[in-house]
Design a protein around this motif. Structure first.
Motif, PDB file in Angstrom:
ATOM      1  N   ASP A 224     122.197  81.739  97.123  1.00  0.00           N
ATOM      2  CA  ASP A 224     123.505  81.931  97.753  1.00  0.00           C
ATOM      3  C   ASP A 224     124.559  80.999  97.150  1.00  0.00           C
ATOM      4  OD1 ASP A 224     122.480  83.830  99.525  1.00  0.00           O
ATOM      5  OD2 ASP A 224     122.011  82.314 101.048  1.00  0.00           O
ATOM      6  N   ILE A 225     125.802  81.462  97.149  1.00  0.00           N
ATOM      7  CA  ILE A 225     126.912  80.621  96.725  1.00  0.00           C
ATOM      8  C   ILE A 225     126.938  79.383  97.621  1.00  0.00           C
ATOM      9  CG2 ILE A 225     129.444  80.441  96.669  1.00  0.00           C
ATOM     10  CD1 ILE A 225     129.495  83.358  95.772  1.00  0.00           C
ATOM     11  N   GLY A 226     127.132  78.233  96.997  1.00  0.00           N
ATOM     12  CA  GLY A 226     127.157  76.971  97.724  1.00  0.00           C
ATOM     13  C   GLY A 226     125.820  76.249  97.739  1.00  0.00           C
ATOM     14  N   THR A 227     124.748  76.925  97.284  1.00  0.00           N
ATOM     15  CA  THR A 227     123.440  76.280  97.248  1.00  0.00           C
ATOM     16  C   THR A 227     123.436  75.176  96.199  1.00  0.00           C
ATOM     17  OG1 THR A 227     122.332  78.331  97.895  1.00  0.00           O
ATOM     18  CG2 THR A 227     120.960  76.625  96.887  1.00  0.00           C
ATOM     19  N   VAL A 228     122.983  73.996  96.580  1.00  0.00           N
ATOM     20  CA  VAL A 228     122.874  72.865  95.660  1.00  0.00           C
ATOM     21  C   VAL A 228     121.457  72.868  95.084  1.00  0.00           C
ATOM     22  CG1 VAL A 228     122.926  70.342  95.468  1.00  0.00           C
ATOM     23  CG2 VAL A 228     124.619  71.531  96.882  1.00  0.00           C
ATOM     24  N   VAL A 229     121.373  72.699  93.763  1.00  0.00           N
ATOM     25  CA  VAL A 229     120.080  72.716  93.074  1.00  0.00           C
ATOM     26  C   VAL A 229     119.936  71.484  92.182  1.00  0.00           C
ATOM     27  CG1 VAL A 229     119.820  75.231  93.071  1.00  0.00           C
ATOM     28  CG2 VAL A 229     121.033  74.135  91.196  1.00  0.00           C
ATOM     29  N   GLN A 230     118.697  71.091  91.976  1.00  0.00           N
ATOM     30  CA  GLN A 230     118.369  70.066  90.995  1.00  0.00           C
ATOM     31  C   GLN A 230     117.886  70.807  89.755  1.00  0.00           C
ATOM     32  OE1 GLN A 230     119.120  66.839  91.573  1.00  0.00           O
ATOM     33  NE2 GLN A 230     119.904  67.685  93.491  1.00  0.00           N
ATOM     34  N   LEU A 231     118.492  70.524  88.614  1.00  0.00           N
ATOM     35  CA  LEU A 231     118.205  71.224  87.363  1.00  0.00           C
ATOM     36  C   LEU A 231     117.475  70.315  86.386  1.00  0.00           C
ATOM     37  CD1 LEU A 231     121.846  72.485  86.970  1.00  0.00           C
ATOM     38  CD2 LEU A 231     119.928  73.968  87.504  1.00  0.00           C
TER      39      LEU A 231
ATOM     40  N   THR B 208     122.400  67.723  88.852  1.00  0.00           N
ATOM     41  CA  THR B 208     122.613  68.449  90.093  1.00  0.00           C
ATOM     42  C   THR B 208     123.619  69.543  89.792  1.00  0.00           C
ATOM     43  OG1 THR B 208     122.215  66.466  91.407  1.00  0.00           O
ATOM     44  CG2 THR B 208     123.436  68.230  92.476  1.00  0.00           C
ATOM     45  N   GLY B 209     123.446  70.686  90.414  1.00  0.00           N
ATOM     46  CA  GLY B 209     124.378  71.784  90.231  1.00  0.00           C
ATOM     47  C   GLY B 209     124.608  72.510  91.537  1.00  0.00           C
ATOM     48  N   GLU B 210     125.634  73.342  91.530  1.00  0.00           N
ATOM     49  CA  GLU B 210     125.941  74.153  92.706  1.00  0.00           C
ATOM     50  C   GLU B 210     126.207  75.586  92.260  1.00  0.00           C
ATOM     51  OE1 GLU B 210     129.310  74.597  96.218  1.00  0.00           O
ATOM     52  OE2 GLU B 210     129.278  72.771  94.995  1.00  0.00           O
ATOM     53  N   VAL B 211     125.615  76.544  92.966  1.00  0.00           N
ATOM     54  CA  VAL B 211     125.870  77.953  92.688  1.00  0.00           C
ATOM     55  C   VAL B 211     127.306  78.248  93.102  1.00  0.00           C
ATOM     56  CG1 VAL B 211     125.208  80.340  93.184  1.00  0.00           C
ATOM     57  CG2 VAL B 211     123.441  78.540  93.077  1.00  0.00           C
TER      58      VAL B 211
ATOM     59  N   ILE C  74     125.914  78.463  78.249  1.00  0.00           N
ATOM     60  CA  ILE C  74     126.074  77.085  78.734  1.00  0.00           C
ATOM     61  C   ILE C  74     127.350  76.475  78.184  1.00  0.00           C
ATOM     62  CG2 ILE C  74     124.768  76.069  76.820  1.00  0.00           C
ATOM     63  CD1 ILE C  74     123.552  74.096  78.876  1.00  0.00           C
ATOM     64  N   ASN C  75     127.918  75.536  78.927  1.00  0.00           N
ATOM     65  CA  ASN C  75     128.939  74.623  78.428  1.00  0.00           C
ATOM     66  C   ASN C  75     128.847  73.356  79.262  1.00  0.00           C
ATOM     67  OD1 ASN C  75     130.484  74.866  80.805  1.00  0.00           O
ATOM     68  ND2 ASN C  75     132.053  76.131  79.864  1.00  0.00           N
ATOM     69  N   GLU C  76     129.729  72.397  79.017  1.00  0.00           N
ATOM     70  CA  GLU C  76     129.619  71.118  79.722  1.00  0.00           C
ATOM     71  C   GLU C  76     129.890  71.245  81.222  1.00  0.00           C
ATOM     72  OE1 GLU C  76     133.834  68.842  79.722  1.00  0.00           O
ATOM     73  OE2 GLU C  76     132.708  68.684  77.858  1.00  0.00           O
ATOM     74  N   GLY C  77     130.476  72.349  81.634  1.00  0.00           N
ATOM     75  CA  GLY C  77     130.782  72.545  83.042  1.00  0.00           C
ATOM     76  C   GLY C  77     129.687  73.242  83.831  1.00  0.00           C
ATOM     77  N   GLY C  78     128.821  73.979  83.137  1.00  0.00           N
ATOM     78  CA  GLY C  78     127.786  74.695  83.859  1.00  0.00           C
ATOM     79  C   GLY C  78     127.067  75.690  82.979  1.00  0.00           C
TER      80      GLY C  78
ATOM     81  N   GLY D  70     122.606  87.479  87.776  1.00  0.00           N
ATOM     82  CA  GLY D  70     122.251  86.084  87.963  1.00  0.00           C
ATOM     83  C   GLY D  70     123.318  85.308  88.708  1.00  0.00           C
ATOM     84  N   MET D  71     123.398  84.007  88.374  1.00  0.00           N
ATOM     85  CA  MET D  71     124.310  83.112  89.091  1.00  0.00           C
ATOM     86  C   MET D  71     124.912  82.086  88.142  1.00  0.00           C
ATOM     87  SD  MET D  71     121.313  81.222  91.206  1.00  0.00           S
ATOM     88  CE  MET D  71     119.762  80.922  90.339  1.00  0.00           C
ATOM     89  N   GLY D  72     126.174  81.792  88.395  1.00  0.00           N
ATOM     90  CA  GLY D  72     126.854  80.732  87.671  1.00  0.00           C
ATOM     91  C   GLY D  72     126.642  79.429  88.420  1.00  0.00           C
ATOM     92  N   ILE D  73     126.128  78.432  87.728  1.00  0.00           N
ATOM     93  CA  ILE D  73     125.881  77.127  88.342  1.00  0.00           C
ATOM     94  C   ILE D  73     126.784  76.099  87.686  1.00  0.00           C
ATOM     95  CG2 ILE D  73     124.186  75.285  88.709  1.00  0.00           C
ATOM     96  CD1 ILE D  73     122.028  77.425  88.839  1.00  0.00           C
ATOM     97  N   GLN D  74     127.546  75.398  88.512  1.00  0.00           N
ATOM     98  CA  GLN D  74     128.444  74.344  88.032  1.00  0.00           C
ATOM     99  C   GLN D  74     127.723  73.002  88.138  1.00  0.00           C
ATOM    100  OE1 GLN D  74     131.940  73.813  90.455  1.00  0.00           O
ATOM    101  NE2 GLN D  74     133.090  72.952  88.738  1.00  0.00           N
ATOM    102  N   PHE D  75     127.770  72.229  87.043  1.00  0.00           N
ATOM    103  CA  PHE D  75     127.181  70.892  87.066  1.00  0.00           C
ATOM    104  C   PHE D  75     128.007  69.990  87.967  1.00  0.00           C
ATOM    105  CE2 PHE D  75     125.973  72.032  82.513  1.00  0.00           C
ATOM    106  CZ  PHE D  75     124.678  72.386  82.844  1.00  0.00           C
ATOM    107  N   LYS D  76     127.324  69.088  88.661  1.00  0.00           N
ATOM    108  CA  LYS D  76     127.974  68.090  89.510  1.00  0.00           C
ATOM    109  C   LYS D  76     127.543  66.714  89.015  1.00  0.00           C
ATOM    110  CE  LYS D  76     129.730  71.025  92.454  1.00  0.00           C
ATOM    111  NZ  LYS D  76     131.146  71.232  92.539  1.00  0.00           N
ATOM    112  N   GLY D  77     128.483  65.906  88.565  1.00  0.00           N
ATOM    113  CA  GLY D  77     128.175  64.543  88.155  1.00  0.00           C
ATOM    114  C   GLY D  77     127.299  64.440  86.918  1.00  0.00           C
ATOM    115  N   LEU D  78     127.479  65.323  85.962  1.00  0.00           N
ATOM    116  CA  LEU D  78     126.709  65.270  84.721  1.00  0.00           C
ATOM    117  C   LEU D  78     127.107  64.029  83.925  1.00  0.00           C
ATOM    118  CD1 LEU D  78     124.665  67.046  83.127  1.00  0.00           C
ATOM    119  CD2 LEU D  78     126.633  68.030  81.952  1.00  0.00           C
ATOM    120  N   ASP D  79     126.124  63.266  83.454  1.00  0.00           N
ATOM    121  CA  ASP D  79     126.433  62.036  82.729  1.00  0.00           C
ATOM    122  C   ASP D  79     127.042  62.332  81.357  1.00  0.00           C
ATOM    123  OD1 ASP D  79     124.250  61.828  80.535  1.00  0.00           O
ATOM    124  OD2 ASP D  79     123.067  62.183  82.347  1.00  0.00           O
ATOM    125  N   ASP D  80     127.741  61.343  80.808  1.00  0.00           N
ATOM    126  CA  ASP D  80     128.470  61.519  79.544  1.00  0.00           C
ATOM    127  C   ASP D  80     127.560  61.885  78.379  1.00  0.00           C
ATOM    128  OD1 ASP D  80     130.880  61.019  80.780  1.00  0.00           O
ATOM    129  OD2 ASP D  80     130.924  58.896  80.231  1.00  0.00           O
TER     130      ASP D  80
END
Length: 120
Positions: free
Chosen positions: A49-56, A70-73, A35-39, A94-104
């Motif tokens: 699939d790549i591009g799938t949006v997930v709620q984490l 929220t994240g995206e594969v 993990i890191n702050e980006g994903g 597995g899959m790399g998931i990038q965080f989208k709009g993670l709060d500070d």
């Protein structure tokens, strides 16, 4: 071989955290192995699939309440071990998931955890 280009900007730290995640029609869980702050990297024999949006939703050892994001594969493949003294650790599918709009606050908590783990 990874599908999709990985664009990691910050080093990740090794973890073993249960991740609950959902799509519009599925509820799933697996374990994150870094993990890191980006994903994060979620271990899965059936990655989305790549591009799938997930709620984490997941808990960090340094927090009492869960992180919800929220994240995206963004890539699929094997998690290559970094230089954390785990040279013999097996690669996991597995899959790399990038965080989208993670709060500070969540970013700060993840950064603190990464710094602590990378010291070890």
């Amino acid at each position: 071989m990874n599908q999709g280009k990985e664009k990691r900007q910050n080093p990740r730290a090794p973890v073993s955290i249960r991740i609950d995640y959902s799509t519009v029609d599925q509820f799933l869980w697996n374990f994150a192995s870094n993990i890191n702050e980006g994903g994060l990297f979620v271990e899965s024999s059936n990655p989305l699939d790549i591009g799938t949006v997930v709620q984490l939703k997941f808990y960090l050892p340094n927090l009492d309440s869960p992180i919800k994001a929220t994240g995206e594969v963004v890539w699929l493949g094997k998690n290559e071990s970094d230089s954390f003294g785990e040279e013999s650790a097996p690669e996991k599918q597995g899959m790399g998931i990038q965080f989208k709009g993670l709060d500070d606050e969540s970013k700060s908590a993840i950064n603190r955890l990464v710094k602590e783990l990378r010291k070890k």
